[in-house]
Design an enzyme around this catalytic site. Structure first.
Site: not given
Ligand code: GAR
Length: 228
Positions: A28-29, A124, A156, A159
């Site tokens: 959740g950063s 992403h 959308t 994916l």
């Molecule tokens: C982030 O780096 C985000 O880009 C990635 O998950 C991480 C979550 O970090 N998302 C994906 O890979 C989606 N396909 P966080 O929980 O610390 O925000």
């Protein structure tokens, strides 16, 4: 003011703070960074709810410590249809103007995505359209790429395939490991994700039926910002 979810086909047209629902599956950063920007009024928005599809993830206590409402809608052991029905019901209770996927690691079906068409965005960790899916940092290293980054895009049904909005671009360094590269990219996510939300809150960015407009101009390619 009670706003009808039905009346809102796209983004809110009032100047009230945008109501955000943030979906997480882990640390959740990004969620915490976005919430801080809202709490400190750098974005004209407020976080109505943080929803995790996994109980016990670090992002939930982080959100609670920031005074945010949290809910868990478990996806494990539940069929896709039932999960998305429960998620839609929980989300719609909070009448979000914008649904923010922030490390939400669950593929969503086309009917669900269509329900939030034009009001759901994702981040992403790659320079889309390169490297959709998982393990992007390692795949970049394996390919010997010299640059990498993150992308914010509208969601959308395809994916990681919706209209691209803003990208951060970073160099890949010869000494990089998956962890150092991931850390460099994630630091940039915390800059570009709040920026896009601010654009939407300030009505500078609009979905425009799938042909996004930024400051009145069509985004035929994403805005790219370079980081060291
Ligand atoms: C982030 O780096 C985000 O880009 C990635 O998950 C991480 C979550 O970090 N998302 C994906 O890979 C989606 N396909 P966080 O929980 O610390 O925000």
């Amino acid at each position: 003011m009670v706003r009808s979810a039905k009346a809102r086909t796209a983004l809110s047209s009032t100047s009230d703070p945008l109501r955000l629902a943030i979906l997480i599956s882990g640390r959740g950063s990004n969620m915490a960074t976005i919430a801080r920007e809202c709490l400190e009024r750098r974005i004209n928005a407020r976080v109505a709810v943080v929803i995790s599809n996994k109980p016990g993830v670090a992002g939930l206590p982080t959100a609670q410590q920031m005074g945010l409402r949290t809910q868990v809608v478990p996806s494990s052991g539940v069929g896709r249809e039932d999960f998305e029905k429960a998620l839609t019901a929980t989300l719609d209770e909070h009448a979000p103007d914008l649904v923010i996927l922030a490390g939400f690691m669950r593929v969503l079906t086309a009917p669900f995505v269509r329900h939030y068409s034009g009001r759901m965005i994702n981040i992403h960790p790659s320079l889309l359209p390169k490297y959709t899916g998982l393990h992007t940092h390692q795949r970049v290293l394996d390919a010997g790429d010299t640059e990498h980054g993150a992308t914010v895009h509208f969601v959308t049904p395809e994916l990681d395939g919706g209209p691209l909005i803003l990208q951060s671009r970073v160099p890949v360094k010869t000494a990089d490991s998956e962890a150092t590269l991931a850390a460099r990219v994630q630091a940039t996510e915390h800059v570009i994700y709040p920026r896009v939300i601010a654009w939407i809150a300030d009505k500078r960015l609009d979905w425009n039926g799938g042909r996004p407009l930024l400051d009145g101009k069509h985004l035929t390619q994403p805005v790219v910002e370079d980081f060291p």
